[in-house]
Structure formats: C-alpha cells, structure tokens
Scaffold this active site. Structure first.
Site, mmCIF file in Angstrom:
data_model
loop_
_atom_site.group_PDB
_atom_site.id
_atom_site.type_symbol
_atom_site.label_atom_id
_atom_site.label_comp_id
_atom_site.label_asym_id
_atom_site.label_seq_id
_atom_site.Cartn_x
_atom_site.Cartn_y
_atom_site.Cartn_z
ATOM 1 N N ASP A 94 0.885 -1.151 0.000
ATOM 2 C CA ASP A 94 0.000 0.000 0.000
ATOM 3 C C ASP A 94 0.942 1.224 0.000
ATOM 4 O OD1 ASP A 94 -2.463 1.531 0.632
ATOM 5 O OD2 ASP A 94 -1.438 1.848 2.546
ATOM 6 N N ASP A 119 0.120 5.112 0.909
ATOM 7 C CA ASP A 119 -0.018 6.059 2.030
ATOM 8 C C ASP A 119 -0.055 5.296 3.353
ATOM 9 O OD1 ASP A 119 -0.162 8.211 0.320
ATOM 10 O OD2 ASP A 119 -2.335 8.187 0.204
HETATM 11 P P1 B16 Z 1 -6.542 10.293 -3.523
HETATM 12 P P2 B16 Z 1 -3.537 4.243 0.137
HETATM 13 C C1 B16 Z 1 -5.367 6.213 0.166
HETATM 14 O O1 B16 Z 1 -4.077 5.743 -0.170
HETATM 15 C C2 B16 Z 1 -5.327 7.096 1.401
HETATM 16 O O2 B16 Z 1 -4.937 6.343 2.535
HETATM 17 C C3 B16 Z 1 -6.710 7.670 1.648
HETATM 18 O O3 B16 Z 1 -6.673 8.508 2.779
HETATM 19 C C4 B16 Z 1 -7.175 8.442 0.412
HETATM 20 O O4 B16 Z 1 -8.497 8.909 0.599
HETATM 21 C C5 B16 Z 1 -7.116 7.527 -0.809
HETATM 22 O O5 B16 Z 1 -5.796 6.998 -0.954
HETATM 23 C C6 B16 Z 1 -7.478 8.263 -2.079
HETATM 24 O O6 B16 Z 1 -6.473 9.218 -2.344
HETATM 25 O O7 B16 Z 1 -7.516 11.350 -3.122
HETATM 26 O O8 B16 Z 1 -5.111 10.775 -3.634
HETATM 27 O O9 B16 Z 1 -6.992 9.563 -4.774
HETATM 28 O O10 B16 Z 1 -3.390 4.147 1.627
HETATM 29 O O11 B16 Z 1 -4.522 3.261 -0.446
HETATM 30 O O12 B16 Z 1 -2.199 4.232 -0.587
HETATM 31 MG MG MG Z 2 -2.699 3.234 3.377
#
Ligand code: B16
Ligand code: MG
Length: 214
Positions: free
Chosen positions: A8, A10
């Site tokens: 993953d 974030d």
């Molecule tokens: P975006 P991951 C996720 O990343 C984040 O943890 C989450 O907080 C966010 O809403 C989601 O990506 C969408 O992100 O707005 O940049 O498309 O943890 O799956 O890498």
């Molecule tokens: Mg994450």
C-alpha cells in the site's frame, strides 16, 4: 511461497495523512463544516469519494452528486498543492530498505494503492522506478475492502494471489488483502489487527526473512 510483495502507499511507504487532513479541513471550513482528526483517521485507505462522505457527515446541507464531485476536486487541488513539499525524507522507516532487499532476492515488488495521486507521490519521493508494477485508484472501480487493486497488482507481477503478501496500514486494506486470498503484514495504524499474518509498527521492525517465511 511469497513471490511478490504488494505495498500500500499512504501509511506504508510514505505518510500523507497529515496532508490529507489539512486539505479536507480547509475544504470543510470553506463549507462551514467541522472536520476532526478522528474522522481523518476513518478516511485511511478509503477512496476520495468515500472520504468525502465522512467529511460531509456533520453537514446540515444535502449535496447533489455534481456538487460532491466539485468538493472532491477542490480538496484534491489543495492536496496536490501540499504534495509539492514531499521529498525522499518523507519515506517511512524501513520502506526503501525492504523494497531494495526484496528485489535483491528476486521477489517482485508492487504498489496497490487507493490513491489516484500514487504516481506523482512516488515521483516526489524518488521511488517511481523501484516497482515492477503499480495499481492505483485510477485502475479500479471498487475500492478497498474489495481486493480489486491488489488482484490487478498481482496480475501485473504475473504472480498468483496465494503467493502474494500485502503490506497495509488500514483496516479496509487488510480486509482487501484477505478477500483477495493474499497474506498480509499490518503496519502503523493497523498494527494491532488480529486478522494479519504478521504485525509490526514499521517496516524497520521486520526482516525480509520473516516476510518470506510466511
Ligand atoms: P486520492 P492508500 C489512500 O491511499 C489514502 O490512505 C486515503 O486517505 C485516500 O483517501 C485515498 O488513498 C485516495 O487518495 O484522493 O489521492 O486519490 O493508503 O490506499 O495508498
Ligand atoms: Mg494506506
């Protein structure tokens, strides 16, 4: 036998939750809506539109689908502005070393992220070229806990799901990995998830030998 590790992004490779928080908070303030860190925590790993629903739960106003898309777009512009400050110094402890060591051992490495900003984020932290495959929010129609993003990453690595290990920091992501018939190492906010095959506070606390022994 583990032949691919799907990370993953974030919360595993880099921590952007504070930047998501600041961007959602600003968007919410402009709409006169309260937004706090507990709510931000519930946005971890879930898609942008699902996160927006969490932000809007304290709103007195009803929003049309079109208005919701505009709000999500506004938050994303604020977020992208904040992403400009990201650098390799923001890579989480042990992440880069784990990827490098896995590659040395000829294990495939991939990204499985809900974020539509995954590629620019990887570019900012200078890790875009490190991965054999990237599956992100632009590739999927169903977000975590659906396993779609991890199944796409596995397919792009040419590895069967049962030979994949997912590294996740979110409850929805741990569910997605298990729903995809993959093993899972839970880190950070998910580090106490009883369903995980392995748990660690950060990737620094776990050796590649332990990962590959799963
Ligand atoms: P975006 P991951 C996720 O990343 C984040 O943890 C989450 O907080 C966010 O809403 C989601 O990506 C969408 O992100 O707005 O940049 O498309 O943890 O799956 O890498
Ligand atoms: Mg994450």
């Amino acid at each position: 036998m583990i032949k691919a590790v799907i990370f993953d992004l974030d919360g595993v490779i880099v921590s952007t939750d504070e930047l998501h928080y600041q961007a959602w908070k600003k968007m919410a303030q402009e709409e006169g809506i309260d937004f706090n860190r507990e709510q931000n925590e519930r946005c971890r790993g879930v898609s942008r539109m699902e996160s927006l629903e969490v932000v809007l739960e304290k709103s007195k106003q009803e929003y049309t689908p079109d208005q919701k898309h505009k709000l999500a777009e506004k938050k994303n512009l604020l977020y992208k502005e904040l992403l400009k400050q990201l650098s390799p110094a923001d890579i989480l402890p042990g992440a880069k070393e784990t990827v490098t060591e896995l590659k040395k051992r000829l294990v495939r490495v991939a990204i499985g992220s809900s974020s539509k900003n995954a590629r620019p984020i990887l570019e900012k932290i200078e890790m875009l070229e490190e991965f054999d495959a990237i599956a992100d929010g632009n590739d999927i129609s169903k977000g975590k806990p659906d396993p779609e993003v991890f199944l796409i990453a596995a397919r792009r690595c040419n590895v069967e799901p049962e030979n994949c290990l997912v590294v996740e920091d979110a409850e929805a992501g741990v569910s997605a990995a298990l729903n995809g018939n993959m093993k899972v190492l839970a880190v950070g906010s998910a580090a106490d998830d009883p369903r995980a095959n392995l748990k660690a506070e950060t990737l620094k606390q776990i050796s590649v030998d332990e990962l590959l022994a799963l």
